[in-house]
Structures are given as structure tokens and as C-alpha cells.
Design a protein around this motif. Structure first.
Motif, short mmCIF file in Angstrom:
data_model
loop_
_atom_site.label_atom_id
_atom_site.label_comp_id
_atom_site.label_asym_id
_atom_site.label_seq_id
_atom_site.Cartn_x
_atom_site.Cartn_y
_atom_site.Cartn_z
N SER A 147 70.47 94.59 102.58
CA SER A 147 70.29 93.50 103.52
C SER A 147 70.00 94.04 104.92
O SER A 147 69.08 93.56 105.61
CB SER A 147 71.56 92.64 103.53
N GLU A 180 66.45 95.57 105.21
CA GLU A 180 65.45 94.51 105.29
C GLU A 180 65.44 93.88 106.69
O GLU A 180 64.38 93.58 107.25
CB GLU A 180 65.75 93.44 104.24
N GLY A 181 66.64 93.70 107.26
CA GLY A 181 66.72 93.13 108.60
C GLY A 181 66.13 94.04 109.67
O GLY A 181 65.46 93.58 110.59
N TYR A 233 62.46 93.98 109.46
CA TYR A 233 61.98 92.72 110.01
C TYR A 233 62.00 92.74 111.54
O TYR A 233 61.09 92.22 112.19
CB TYR A 233 62.84 91.57 109.49
N SER A 257 74.88 92.37 115.00
CA SER A 257 73.60 91.77 114.64
C SER A 257 72.91 92.51 113.50
O SER A 257 72.12 91.92 112.77
CB SER A 257 72.68 91.72 115.86
N SER A 269 74.02 93.37 110.76
CA SER A 269 74.42 92.85 109.46
C SER A 269 74.37 91.33 109.38
O SER A 269 74.06 90.77 108.33
CB SER A 269 75.83 93.32 109.12
N TYR A 292 69.84 89.98 112.03
CA TYR A 292 68.44 90.15 111.63
C TYR A 292 68.16 89.75 110.18
O TYR A 292 67.15 89.08 109.91
CB TYR A 292 67.98 91.58 111.91
N PRO A 293 69.01 90.12 109.21
CA PRO A 293 68.74 89.67 107.84
C PRO A 293 68.80 88.15 107.72
O PRO A 293 68.02 87.53 106.97
CB PRO A 293 69.85 90.33 107.00
N LYS A 344 65.63 86.55 109.13
CA LYS A 344 64.50 86.66 108.20
C LYS A 344 64.53 85.52 107.18
O LYS A 344 63.52 84.87 106.92
CB LYS A 344 64.52 88.00 107.48
N LYS A 345 65.69 85.28 106.61
CA LYS A 345 65.79 84.23 105.59
C LYS A 345 65.56 82.85 106.18
O LYS A 345 64.83 82.03 105.61
CB LYS A 345 67.17 84.31 104.92
N ASP A 362 73.91 87.24 104.82
CA ASP A 362 72.98 86.32 104.15
C ASP A 362 73.43 85.96 102.74
O ASP A 362 72.82 85.11 102.09
CB ASP A 362 71.56 86.88 104.14
#
Length: 343
Positions: free
Chosen positions: A61, A64-65, A68, A129, A131, A134-135, A138-139, A318
Motif C-alpha cells: 500500500s 503504491e502511495g 502515486y 501520510s 501510510s 497517499y494510498p 489514490k483510491k 486503505d
């Protein structure tokens, strides 16, 4: 000639948290991946992302964040300091208060939705942030919502009400710059995790929330594993509870003060619709905080839902590796169904 942003850096599970902070492309955001003076930054700075599990964080996660966030940085200005420079001189902490804007890709769809202010947690000593920001952004973007991830002031002693002041400043900044961001200034949602969930829950109260700051009522609140009441810590180490209360109020830890800052006690019939999420195995913030908040809102007739999984612990963000992996989709559906008349 426009200055080209530094190149991307591959992010892997073996990269340390400190290494992520040094990525040139996101250097401006580096200090805010885990902001604040608390121990969480020092606890993980030399660890690989894969070992973020020590704080309940999942490396997939987070990677990916971070990717992003780099995508966002490549597109231009992304971080905005919400207090004017004149106020930094009076309180240097205000310089660090900022929002990172993540616009939804589908602008036409986003204009039909409120925007979302995300408040990551960190026990009011850090803002995590990396964890819980940012993830999540994105979602929510994928679901058609513009997102602003907030960095608010934290501390080790007597921090309240600064985080609430900062949340108000962040919301006010977005409203004042609505044309720049391409959002509706009046329609917004606040989503927060843990201490950020406490901040979110308090934002719905009249004594410390939106009404106290002269701001519009949020369309919905998403308190995620929140602290909803400063008396509900069954089974927790008394020293840990005392540390949180000291962080919030210093030496002034009276029952009156705890009641004043209890969203559970301060909620009334005007409280915003709320989608509350937790997992029963949370050993950091007992799930009774979410359960009691939901029960109280039901008593008041406030539209509310409690999504409660068996497994997910604390810090699931997320939710992708928890029993509540679809909570974000469910939350925005709830907000859409409970939204009042739209201008």
C-alpha cells in the motif's frame, strides 16, 4: 524554459523509510511523509518499507502511495502551505501546516462530488501520510473524488486545539482557492484515521468543529478506527493512555476537559452523517470507540453506518489487507446516498 523535475526513483520493499524521504522528485514532501516530533519517524527511518508492519502498515500500500505521489509531483505544484508567511513568524509550526492536492483524473465526474480532506493519524505526535494519506488519496481519486491530504501541527505536550485550528485553516484554504483546485467550495467530506479519526469526529461537534470555525457543515465524516471518547480505553496500558492525554492537554487533564473533547458526548442531532470503520482486533484504539459513537449517532437519528471487521488491527489505511478491504467504496456510496440537496 520550464525546469524539469528530477527523475523517478524505483521504490521497492527493501528501500528504507529514510531513503524514501530523500527521493529528489518528492523532496518537498519528504519532511511530511511522517511529520512531527514523535517517535514513529525515528522508529522506522532506518527500516525497509517491508518492516512497516511494526506500526501496522503494509508495504504494498505504501509503495503504491509513494509512486502515486511521484506521479502527482511530475505534474507540477502539489503542496500548498495554508497559513500566510506573516503567521509563521508568530508560530513557526504554522509553516509546516500544508495540504497535498490529488485531483481525480476524471474532472467531469469529480465536479459532481464533494472533495475529501484526509487527516492521517499518529497519536498527535506524528502525521503518518505515507501510510494513511497517499494510498487513500489514490483510491478516492479512482472513485472520482478530489483529495487533499493534510499535515497538521502535532507535539509532545498540550497540543490542543492546534490540530483543529489547522484543519479549519486547510478547509478554508481550499474554499478560498476553489477555482485553482477546480472544486466546489461548499461540499466536502472529512476522513481521518486514529488521532486523525479523533480530529474528524471532533469536526462534527458544534463546540470544537465546523460551526465553531464558521465553516460549512461537511457532507459526511469518515472516522476510521477513531478515538471518539477520552474515557474509552479498556485494556490499554494506563501509561500509554496518560501519554496521549498529556500530548493533547498537558497537565490540564481534568474530567471536564475530557468531556469537552469527547465527540461521543458532544454529538447532537446536527452531527454530520458518518461512516465509521474499525476492526475488532485493534489493540491500539479499542473498537468500542467506534461502536459507541455509532450507537450514539443512531440514538440521535444521525445517518450512520459502522463497518466492523474481525481482522485488520490498527493502521490498515486503505484496508486492502483487512476484513474491511472495500470500506472506501462503501463510504463514498453512503455519502452519496445521504447527501442533501445540491446547488
Amino acid at each position: 524554459m520550464e525546469k524539469k523535475a528530477p527523475g523517478r526513483v524505483p521504490v521497492t520493499k527493501d528501500m528504507t523509510f529514510g531513503g524514501v524521504e530523500q527521493i529528489p522528485l518528492i523532496a518537498e514532501a519528504g519532511p511530511y511523509l511522517i511529520a512531527g516530533p514523535g517517535q514513529y519517524h525515528d522508529q522506522v527511518k532506518d527500516l525497509p518499507l517491508e518492516q512497516g508492519t511494526v506500526l501496522g502498515w503494509n508495504h504494498e500500500s505504501m509503495i503504491e502511495g509513494i509512486e502515486y505521489l511521484m506521479d502527482r509531483a511530475e505534474k507540477g505544484t502539489y503542496l500548498y502551505r495554508v497559513y500566510p508567511e506573516a503567521e509563521w513568524e508568530k508560530d513557526s509550526g504554522k509553516r509546516e501546516v500544508n495540504i497535498i492536492h490529488f485531483p481525480a483524473a476524471d474532472r467531469g465526474r469529480a465536479k459532481g462530488h464533494p472533495w475529501i480532506m484526509v487527516c492521517p493519524g499518529g497519536a498527535y505526535i506524528n502525521v503518518c501520510s505515507i501510510s494513511e494519506g497517499y494510498p487513500v488519496a489514490k483510491k478516492f481519486n479512482e472513485l472520482g473524488y478530489d483529495v487533499f491530504v493534510a499535515t497538521y501541527r502535532t507535539g509532545l505536550y498540550d497540543v490542543m486545539p492546534k490540530p483543529l485550528d489547522d484543519l479549519a485553516a486547510c478547509i478554508r484554504y481550499v474554499r478560498e482557492h476553489r477555482e485553482r483546485f477546480g472544486v466546489n467550495g461548499e461540499r466536502y467530506i472529512v476522513c481521518g484515521f486514529s488521532a486523525g479519526g479523533n480530529l474528524t469526529a471532533l469536526w462534527g461537534t458544534k463546540n470544537h468543529g465546523y460551526a465553531a470555525y464558521g465553516l460549512p457543515k461537511p457532507e459526511a465524516l469518515f472516522p476510521i478506527y477513531p478515538v471518539s471518547d477520552l474515557h474509552l480505553f479498556p485494556g490499554l496500558d494506563p501509561e500509554a493512555v496518560s501519554a496521549l492525554l498529556t500530548t493533547m492537554f498537558g497537565a490540564d487533564i481534568t474530567e471536564k476537559k475530557k468531556d469537552e473533547y469527547s465527540a461521543l458526548l458532544q454529538a447532537d442531532r446536527a452531527y454530520p452523517p458518518s461512516y465509521i470503520v474499525c476492526c475488532k482486533d485493534d489493540s491500539t484504539v479499542p473498537c468500542v470507540n467506534s461502536e459507541k459513537l455509532y450507537e450514539r449517532l443512531q440514538e440521535l437519528g444521525v445517518p450512520s453506518v459502522l463497518e466492523e471487521g474481525e481482522h485488520g488491527e490498527h493502521g490498515f489505511g486503505d484496508g486492502r489487507f483487512s476484513d474491511v478491504k472495500d470500506w472506501m467504496q462503501h463510504a463514498v456510496t453512503f455519502a452519496e446516498e445521504t447527501a442533501g440537496p445540491r446547488s
